[in-house]
Design an enzyme around this catalytic site. Structure first.
Site, short mmCIF file in Angstrom:
data_model
loop_
_atom_site.label_atom_id
_atom_site.label_comp_id
_atom_site.label_asym_id
_atom_site.label_seq_id
_atom_site.Cartn_x
_atom_site.Cartn_y
_atom_site.Cartn_z
N SER A 121 81.50 61.77 8.63
CA SER A 121 82.91 61.35 8.61
C SER A 121 83.09 60.12 7.74
CB SER A 121 83.39 61.06 10.04
OG SER A 121 83.26 62.22 10.83
N THR A 147 76.55 73.75 1.74
CA THR A 147 76.81 75.19 1.78
C THR A 147 76.37 75.84 0.47
OG1 THR A 147 78.67 74.86 3.27
CG2 THR A 147 78.63 76.94 2.05
N ARG A 257 91.29 100.80 25.84
CA ARG A 257 90.62 100.48 27.11
C ARG A 257 91.55 100.75 28.30
NH1 ARG A 257 85.95 100.04 29.90
NH2 ARG A 257 86.06 98.40 31.50
N GLU A 353 84.63 70.01 6.04
CA GLU A 353 85.65 69.40 5.16
C GLU A 353 86.46 68.36 5.95
OE1 GLU A 353 87.50 71.32 1.95
OE2 GLU A 353 85.92 72.83 1.76
C1 LIG Z 1 77.85 74.65 8.40
C2 LIG Z 1 78.23 73.39 7.68
C3 LIG Z 1 78.51 73.43 6.34
C4 LIG Z 1 78.84 72.25 5.66
N1 LIG Z 1 79.03 72.29 4.29
C5 LIG Z 1 79.14 71.11 3.61
C6 LIG Z 1 79.12 71.10 2.18
O1 LIG Z 1 79.04 72.16 1.50
N2 LIG Z 1 79.17 69.91 1.53
C7 LIG Z 1 79.25 68.72 2.21
O2 LIG Z 1 79.29 67.68 1.56
N3 LIG Z 1 79.28 68.70 3.57
C8 LIG Z 1 79.21 69.86 4.28
N4 LIG Z 1 79.21 69.85 5.67
C9 LIG Z 1 79.27 68.57 6.37
C10 LIG Z 1 80.53 68.37 7.19
O3 LIG Z 1 81.63 68.12 6.37
C11 LIG Z 1 80.25 67.24 8.21
O4 LIG Z 1 79.37 67.79 9.18
C12 LIG Z 1 81.49 66.69 8.84
O5 LIG Z 1 82.24 65.97 7.89
C13 LIG Z 1 81.18 65.78 10.03
O6 LIG Z 1 80.20 64.85 9.75
P1 LIG Z 1 78.96 64.65 10.78
O7 LIG Z 1 78.40 66.01 11.02
O8 LIG Z 1 78.07 63.62 10.24
O9 LIG Z 1 79.65 64.18 12.12
P2 LIG Z 1 80.00 62.66 12.53
O10 LIG Z 1 80.74 61.99 11.43
O11 LIG Z 1 78.78 62.01 13.05
O12 LIG Z 1 81.03 62.92 13.72
C14 LIG Z 1 80.61 63.17 15.07
C15 LIG Z 1 81.87 63.18 15.94
O13 LIG Z 1 82.50 61.90 15.90
C16 LIG Z 1 83.85 62.05 15.52
N5 LIG Z 1 84.28 60.90 14.72
C17 LIG Z 1 83.63 60.30 13.69
N6 LIG Z 1 84.35 59.28 13.22
C18 LIG Z 1 85.50 59.23 13.96
C19 LIG Z 1 86.66 58.41 13.94
N7 LIG Z 1 86.81 57.42 13.06
N8 LIG Z 1 87.63 58.64 14.86
C20 LIG Z 1 87.50 59.65 15.75
N9 LIG Z 1 86.44 60.47 15.80
C21 LIG Z 1 85.46 60.27 14.91
C22 LIG Z 1 83.89 63.33 14.71
O14 LIG Z 1 85.19 63.88 14.64
C23 LIG Z 1 82.91 64.19 15.47
O15 LIG Z 1 83.56 64.79 16.56
C24 LIG Z 1 78.92 71.04 6.37
C25 LIG Z 1 78.67 71.02 7.74
C26 LIG Z 1 78.30 72.16 8.40
C27 LIG Z 1 77.96 72.08 9.86
#
Ligand SMILES: Cc1cc2nc3c(=O)[nH]c(=O)nc-3n(C[C@H](O)[C@H](O)[C@H](O)COP(=O)(O)OP(=O)(O)OC[C@H]3O[C@@H](n4cnc5c(N)ncnc54)[C@H](O)[C@@H]3O)c2cc1C
Length: 368
Positions: A121, A147, A257, A353
């Site tokens: 994030s 991806t 069904r 995204e």
């Molecule tokens: C299958 C898959 C495909 C993907 N493809 C791509 C890709 O092609 N390219 C790419 O660059 N990325 C990609 N991503 C990454 C994706 O965009 C991130 O997983 C996403 O942005 C969340 O980041 P994180 O997983 O680090 O979660 P974190 O940022 O650690 O978030 C964890 C939780 O905390 C919450 N949170 C964090 N900050 C805040 C805030 N300020 N206020 C409230 N809540 C908050 C989040 O909403 C979430 O619920 C992909 C992810 C997956 C799982």
């Protein structure tokens, strides 16, 4: 006409493999071949580079119709747009010619590398570095959750060129799969979209010509965010397609069904669920198409509208697919029917995204 064409291609050539692609967690090669055959793999590429020149709404309809039968496959046209839009928005003419032409021809897909293990994030907290050395840049770092990593030939990579400037010290580059020092992690084992490979991308002393930078130094993060304003609408389209696929399946099932001596579709409790599902999908569709029109025109309120469409449509997809499983009862909970796959696939649209919490931050900062 476009919708009809994509729907018949998707039903004939993509749908038959959707369950196997999920079960075997393998790249949907048949879908790629069908999309290439129909020139639907990267429809957004402008005609001047040999592309189909589809506008944002037409691109949305393509993604929606593919997602209706196979969410994993819909990530082929969607991520080709996500990966290449930074070049289209901010790249030099030479860069556009060099990379959009093979993308349009189907010679190589594009991926988008923003996220890192410790920067999701908070994407501006990335650590991947690009250091200038004469006429080259040397890249080092790890990109996570990418991806189509390993399948794509081309990668838009955001990297830090000036650590003191945080988001204004990030630049964007095109990295090629064949560049020395590029390698990929093992595929992630995921809940859904199992046919869409997600891997880490490792950059170990990857030396690339300086003219592979997209736009000016320090503009990479702005380009990455501008890209998401447009492509979040494609995730809304994916969510919409998944939801429509689930409703269409459930609609047919409840007529067949029988319980208590009649089709379960005759029960008002079931009818009300279907009505709510259709109502929510239609609301998501109107928001998504309006956002696509704004994307095409570059309207000032695009940032709000793109975030709203993605957030709303993905929440609808999660609700509708969960209800579709409910309407199939115990059968819905098994892999013998497609709705449990659709429910698992829908979940990712609330996460990538930008999570839906992040979309709400974006909306709150850009209230109309
Ligand atoms: C299958 C898959 C495909 C993907 N493809 C791509 C890709 O092609 N390219 C790419 O660059 N990325 C990609 N991503 C990454 C994706 O965009 C991130 O997983 C996403 O942005 C969340 O980041 P994180 O997983 O680090 O979660 P974190 O940022 O650690 O978030 C964890 C939780 O905390 C919450 N949170 C964090 N900050 C805040 C805030 N300020 N206020 C409230 N809540 C908050 C989040 O909403 C979430 O619920 C992909 C992810 C997956 C799982």
């Amino acid at each position: 006409m476009l919708r009809d064409a994509v729907r018949s291609l998707a039903e004939a050539k993509i749908a038959p493999y959707a369950a196997a692609v999920d079960e075997e967690a393998r790249f949907p090669q048949e879908a790629l071949a069908a999309l290439l055959g129909g020139d639907l793999h990267a429809v957004h590429v402008p005609e001047e580079y040999g592309g189909a020149g589809a506008d944002a709404l037409a691109t949305v309809i393509v993604i929606e119709e593919v997602a209706r039968v196979c969410a994993s496959s819909s990530l082929i046209p969607a991520v080709n747009k996500l990966g290449s839009l930074p070049v289209i928005l901010s790249g030099s003419e030479a860069l556009k010619k060099k990379y959009m032409t093979p993308l349009a021809k189907g010679e190589g897909m594009f991926s988008y590398c923003l996220s890192e293990p410790d920067a999701g994030s908070d994407a501006a907290g990335m650590k991947t570095r690009a250091v200038r050395d004469g006429d080259t840049y040397v890249l080092n770092g790890v990109k996570r959750w990418i991806t189509n990593a390993g399948e794509s030939e081309y990668y838009t990579v955001m990297a830090v060129t000036d650590p003191a400037k945080r988001s204004k010290g990030i630049s964007a580059f095109v990295v090629e799969k064949s560049d020395e020092g590029v390698s990929f992690g093992a595929p992630e084992k995921k809940l859904g979209i199992k046919g869409s490979p997600t891997r880490e991308v490792y950059l170990d002393d990857v030396r690339i010509p300086a003219d592979r930078m997209i736009g000016e130094e320090g503009t990479g993060f702005a380009t990455a965010m501008q890209t998401l304003d447009h492509t979040r609408i494609t995730i809304a389209a994916q969510a919409l397609g998944i939801a429509q696929g689930a409703l269409d399946y459930a609609k047919g099932y409840v007529r067949e069904r029988k319980q208590f001596g009649k089709p379960i579709a005759d029960f008002q409790g079931v009818q009300f669920m279907l009505a709510d599902m259709a109502m929510k999908i239609e609301a998501a569709r109107q928001l998504t198409y309006a956002a696509a029109a704004k994307s095409e025109r570059g309207d000032a309120d695009l940032t709000f509208q793109g975030a709203a469409a993605k957030c709303f449509a993905s929440d609808v997809a999660m609700e509708v697919t969960t209800d579709a499983v409910q309407l199939l009862g115990g059968y819905g909970y098994t892999r013998d029917y497609p709705v449990e796959r659709m429910m698992r696939d829908a979940k990712i649209t609330q996460i990538y995204e930008g999570t839906n919490q992040v979309q709400r931050i974006v909306m709150a900062r850009n209230l109309p």
